[in-house]
Design a protein around this motif. Structure first.
Motif, PDB file in Angstrom:
ATOM      1  N   GLU A   1     -15.446  15.032  -5.083  1.00 43.80           N
ATOM      2  CA  GLU A   1     -14.826  13.763  -4.671  1.00 43.80           C
ATOM      3  C   GLU A   1     -13.305  13.868  -4.807  1.00 43.80           C
ATOM      4  N   TYR A   2     -12.832  14.523  -5.884  1.00 42.30           N
ATOM      5  CA  TYR A   2     -11.391  14.686  -6.070  1.00 42.30           C
ATOM      6  C   TYR A   2     -10.780  15.453  -4.898  1.00 42.30           C
ATOM      7  N   LEU A   3     -11.430  16.564  -4.538  1.00 41.36           N
ATOM      8  CA  LEU A   3     -10.865  17.379  -3.456  1.00 41.36           C
ATOM      9  C   LEU A   3     -10.905  16.615  -2.133  1.00 41.36           C
ATOM     10  N   HIS A   4     -12.027  15.936  -1.897  1.00 37.52           N
ATOM     11  CA  HIS A   4     -12.159  15.138  -0.662  1.00 37.52           C
ATOM     12  C   HIS A   4     -11.053  14.087  -0.590  1.00 37.52           C
ATOM     13  N   VAL A   5     -10.852  13.361  -1.680  1.00 34.15           N
ATOM     14  CA  VAL A   5      -9.847  12.284  -1.676  1.00 34.15           C
ATOM     15  C   VAL A   5      -8.432  12.872  -1.617  1.00 34.15           C
ATOM     16  N   ALA A   6      -8.212  14.025  -2.244  1.00 35.85           N
ATOM     17  CA  ALA A   6      -6.905  14.691  -2.138  1.00 35.85           C
ATOM     18  C   ALA A   6      -6.557  14.938  -0.674  1.00 35.85           C
ATOM     19  N   THR A   7      -7.552  15.409   0.100  1.00 36.17           N
ATOM     20  CA  THR A   7      -7.268  15.686   1.510  1.00 36.17           C
ATOM     21  C   THR A   7      -7.027  14.376   2.275  1.00 36.17           C
ATOM     22  N   LEU A   8      -7.733  13.308   1.895  1.00 36.45           N
ATOM     23  CA  LEU A   8      -7.489  12.022   2.563  1.00 36.45           C
ATOM     24  C   LEU A   8      -6.055  11.553   2.305  1.00 36.45           C
ATOM     25  N   VAL A   9      -5.597  11.675   1.058  1.00 39.79           N
ATOM     26  CA  VAL A   9      -4.251  11.206   0.706  1.00 39.79           C
ATOM     27  C   VAL A   9      -3.202  12.006   1.478  1.00 39.79           C
ATOM     28  N   HIS A  10      -3.344  13.328   1.494  1.00 41.05           N
ATOM     29  CA  HIS A  10      -2.369  14.140   2.227  1.00 41.05           C
ATOM     30  C   HIS A  10      -2.509  13.949   3.737  1.00 41.05           C
ATOM     31  N   ASP A  11      -3.743  13.794   4.226  1.00 37.07           N
ATOM     32  CA  ASP A  11      -3.938  13.543   5.666  1.00 37.07           C
ATOM     33  C   ASP A  11      -3.275  12.243   6.098  1.00 37.07           C
ATOM     34  N   ASP A  12      -3.325  11.233   5.237  1.00 37.99           N
ATOM     35  CA  ASP A  12      -2.712   9.954   5.606  1.00 37.99           C
ATOM     36  C   ASP A  12      -1.196  10.094   5.746  1.00 37.99           C
ATOM     37  N   ILE A  13      -0.596  11.019   5.012  1.00 32.05           N
ATOM     38  CA  ILE A  13       0.829  11.299   5.223  1.00 32.05           C
ATOM     39  C   ILE A  13       1.005  12.004   6.559  1.00 32.05           C
ATOM     40  N   ILE A  14       0.214  13.057   6.755  1.00 32.84           N
ATOM     41  CA  ILE A  14       0.349  13.897   7.950  1.00 32.84           C
ATOM     42  C   ILE A  14       0.136  13.078   9.219  1.00 32.84           C
ATOM     43  N   ASP A  15      -0.894  12.214   9.195  1.00 31.92           N
ATOM     44  CA  ASP A  15      -1.221  11.433  10.397  1.00 31.92           C
ATOM     45  C   ASP A  15      -0.481  10.095  10.451  1.00 31.92           C
ATOM     46  N   ALA A  16       0.337   9.815   9.422  1.00 32.10           N
ATOM     47  CA  ALA A  16       1.056   8.530   9.337  1.00 32.10           C
ATOM     48  C   ALA A  16       0.092   7.355   9.440  1.00 32.10           C
ATOM     49  N   ASP A  17      -1.095   7.510   8.832  1.00 30.84           N
ATOM     50  CA  ASP A  17      -2.067   6.409   8.810  1.00 30.84           C
ATOM     51  C   ASP A  17      -1.710   5.454   7.674  1.00 30.84           C
TER      52      ASP A  17
ATOM     53  N   ARG B   1      -7.598  -1.007   3.156  1.00 27.94           N
ATOM     54  CA  ARG B   1      -6.451  -1.350   2.289  1.00 27.94           C
ATOM     55  C   ARG B   1      -5.279  -0.474   2.701  1.00 27.94           C
ATOM     56  N   PRO B   2      -4.074  -0.811   2.226  1.00 30.27           N
ATOM     57  CA  PRO B   2      -2.964   0.104   2.500  1.00 30.27           C
ATOM     58  C   PRO B   2      -3.310   1.506   1.982  1.00 30.27           C
ATOM     59  N   ALA B   3      -3.077   2.509   2.802  1.00 29.27           N
ATOM     60  CA  ALA B   3      -3.299   3.890   2.373  1.00 29.27           C
ATOM     61  C   ALA B   3      -2.337   4.222   1.230  1.00 29.27           C
ATOM     62  N   VAL B   4      -2.648   5.270   0.450  1.00 25.08           N
ATOM     63  CA  VAL B   4      -1.839   5.626  -0.726  1.00 25.08           C
ATOM     64  C   VAL B   4      -0.351   5.807  -0.373  1.00 25.08           C
ATOM     65  N   PRO B   5      -0.011   6.543   0.709  1.00 19.79           N
ATOM     66  CA  PRO B   5       1.422   6.708   0.999  1.00 19.79           C
ATOM     67  C   PRO B   5       2.099   5.364   1.304  1.00 19.79           C
ATOM     68  N   THR B   6       1.362   4.468   1.950  1.00 22.34           N
ATOM     69  CA  THR B   6       1.918   3.157   2.269  1.00 22.34           C
ATOM     70  C   THR B   6       2.082   2.308   1.004  1.00 22.34           C
ATOM     71  N   ALA B   7       1.077   2.383   0.131  1.00 17.22           N
ATOM     72  CA  ALA B   7       1.101   1.543  -1.072  1.00 17.22           C
ATOM     73  C   ALA B   7       2.059   2.072  -2.132  1.00 17.22           C
ATOM     74  N   PHE B   8       2.215   3.401  -2.237  1.00 19.35           N
ATOM     75  CA  PHE B   8       2.977   3.972  -3.355  1.00 19.35           C
ATOM     76  C   PHE B   8       4.142   4.867  -2.919  1.00 19.35           C
ATOM     77  N   GLY B   9       4.328   5.048  -1.627  1.00 18.44           N
ATOM     78  CA  GLY B   9       5.438   5.873  -1.153  1.00 18.44           C
ATOM     79  C   GLY B   9       5.043   7.324  -0.969  1.00 18.44           C
ATOM     80  N   LEU B  10       5.728   7.982  -0.072  1.00 24.19           N
ATOM     81  CA  LEU B  10       5.405   9.367   0.276  1.00 24.19           C
ATOM     82  C   LEU B  10       5.535  10.340  -0.901  1.00 24.19           C
ATOM     83  N   PRO B  11       6.625  10.310  -1.683  1.00 20.74           N
ATOM     84  CA  PRO B  11       6.743  11.296  -2.768  1.00 20.74           C
ATOM     85  C   PRO B  11       5.564  11.236  -3.737  1.00 20.74           C
TER      86      PRO B  11
END
Lengths: 340, 340
Positions: free
Chosen positions: B82-98, B104-114
């Motif tokens: 689950e950790y690896l799966h969610v790690a890819t979702l978090v990074h994918d949301d940056i890559i795809d600008a989702d 809910r707001p995606a992690v990059p949207t809720a907490f910032g890209l860095p």
């Protein structure tokens, strides 16, 4: 493995990089990442080569040898340390929006943000794959599992250090202790893993591996303090430049924090205002330099550096005499004894 | 472990998630990531919870049980998936600008890209740390090392798949084979690791673990094809919407690629133009839907899905009968048999 202790301290790291271990590692890196049409491998090659100082992988091999192990089968794990180090550089360059690295466009600038994220991830996975590879080379599985755990723990500490560092920006009131905790996590943890992994794969018992891990952590902290200090002391010209950079990005360094700690409430308020306001005009820079001098902050930073390097050296006391043990000791002495 | 085979296919995944294994994993996730003032853990908790379907971790436990192993000490490795799966979702949301994930707001949207980059990295390190944790729970070190290697290999494949996917955007001429290779790397690899890790930690020999790894890979490919297909077939209203989305982001899916393969050169040129031009106006969408119908592309996509699901089921042939083996078989049947 490599006898470089006692050579001219000005050339210490250069000599280490050119030593047989250093060359072995550089060749291994070249051979494992040949020129290829594959885009991901191309970016990884760009990030890894030409090789840097290779200090971390060299220290992994020396740690294995220092505990009486054969460094040969540990080579993939030594490369793993370079992979993890470079992975953090690639992701840090995104986080800090740095466009130049080693005098060339940084990976995110050269290949774009999406591929830079993937490249950093790939290097992390390659690091773990390389540790496991040592098992195929004859290293017992329990040592491999210990090394994987040490690498994962270091990676997690580095992530915590990165978050803590961004929390410290513009905030000198959090003080020296919190800063040193950040440095321990962000820089100490990787050097801890560098030595822990080498020692564990080399066959050290738990106590022996913990001693070398402690050496690495203290050494890593010393290296970061040394960097903080060098930016204020190398040449007159760069003093203003570095102070400017520290102030304009609002990042507290140990000299600034020690000055803040020692200053009067009035002076302290001016330092805080400079950091919070990301101010780097000539008047502010000159004032900060005056405060550093008045509070003897650079001398006290140097004391702190010498203390951590000394703590690193103390952890080597239990090792049997060898050229590898002498080299690890020399690295810590070099870190502390460099002339300013 | 969990007997859910044979229940209503419409509720299959929901029942799986609510099964004892599913609840055990959700509770473990909640307990390991409590509410805390620590920023990094807060973001990780936000990314992981409320828990998703937990299909991957459930399958890791079932794979361990299917080869005769005790799933209890494998629990940390199941969470690692689950950790690896969610790690890819978090990074994918940056890559795809989702900007939205699970409503809910995606992690990059809720907490910032860095911090999103660091959170993804942290989850990757946590995945490896969790696998090593199984060793402390009594799993022999050689199995742990095998599992670490399987996870790292999957991670590397996922990175290659990500790069390949971005190369395929706007390019239907690369064809079905290259697309399926991308899916194998991007989606198949994690399901392969999910089953490989479970089987290895559960004590399967090399051959047995390879069979379950093959099952997972084929299942992962089937899931992705199923997703491709569902976006064209669920309800009339969403057909246009999904086609619009596929066309406007220029991402070829299997139905589009099969239509392209079967179409006349003239029709093929129109499909290519639609994808390359990221065109999703109503006239283009209607034309693409007509081409899909004329080339029987959805039927052929379904055949491909059934083929991969069947290949997955074939790999289970060597397992002794058990509720876990039946469950793994049921997952593959469910993937292929869902009604459109």
């Amino acid at each position: 493995m490599t006898a470089v202790a006692g050579t001219d301290p000005r050339n210490f790291i250069r000599d280490l990089t050119r030593s047989p271990s250093g060359r072995l590692l550089q060749n291994a890196l070249e051979n494992r990442w040949p020129t290829t049409p594959d885009r991901l491998s191309t970016i990884v090659r760009y990030a890894l080569l030409p090789a840097g100082k290779m200090l971390r992988p060299i220290m992994t091999l020396e740690s294995a040898a220092a505990v009486g192990g054969d460094p040969a089968p540990v080579l993939p794990a030594a490369l793993a340390m370079e992979y993890l180090h470079v992975a953090t550089l690639v992701h840090d360059d995104i986080i800090d929006a740095d466009e130049v690295r080693r005098g060339r466009p940084a990976v995110p600038t050269a290949f774009g943000l999406p591929d830079a994220i993937v490249t950093g991830d790939h290097l992390i996975f390659c690091a773990f794959a390389s540790i496991v590879e040592c098992g195929a080379g004859g290293v017992p599985a329990d040592r491999v599992a210990t090394a994987v755990g040490a690498l994962a723990a270091a990676g997690n500490d580095m992530c915590r250090g990165q978050i803590l560092e961004s929390e410290l920006v513009g905030d000198p009131d959090t003080g020296v202790e919190r800063y040193l905790e950040m440095v321990r996590l962000k820089t100490g943890a990787l050097f801890r893993a560098v030595c822990h992994v080498g020692a564990a794969l080399g066959g050290a018992d738990e106590e022996g591996a913990a001693q070398l891990a402690g050496y690495g952590e203290q050494l890593g902290i010393a290296f970061q303090i040394r960097d903080d200090l060098l930016s204020y002391t190398t040449v007159a010209q760069s003093i203003g430049k570095s102070t400017t950079s520290d102030l304009s990005n609002g990042r507290p360094t140990l000299p600034l924090l020690l000055a803040h700690q020692a200053a009067s409430p009035q002076v302290r308020a001016r330092l805080t205002a400079a950091l919070r306001g990301h101010r780097a005009d000539p008047a502010t820079v000159a004032e900060v330099q005056r405060i550093l001098a008045d509070t003897a902050a650079l001398d006290r930073t140097r004391d702190c550096l010498v203390g951590h390097a000394g703590q690193a050296r103390d952890r080597l006391a239990g090792l049997p005499p060898s050229t590898s043990a002498a080299l690890l000791d020399a690295v810590a002495r070099w870190a502390a004894a460099h002339r300013w």
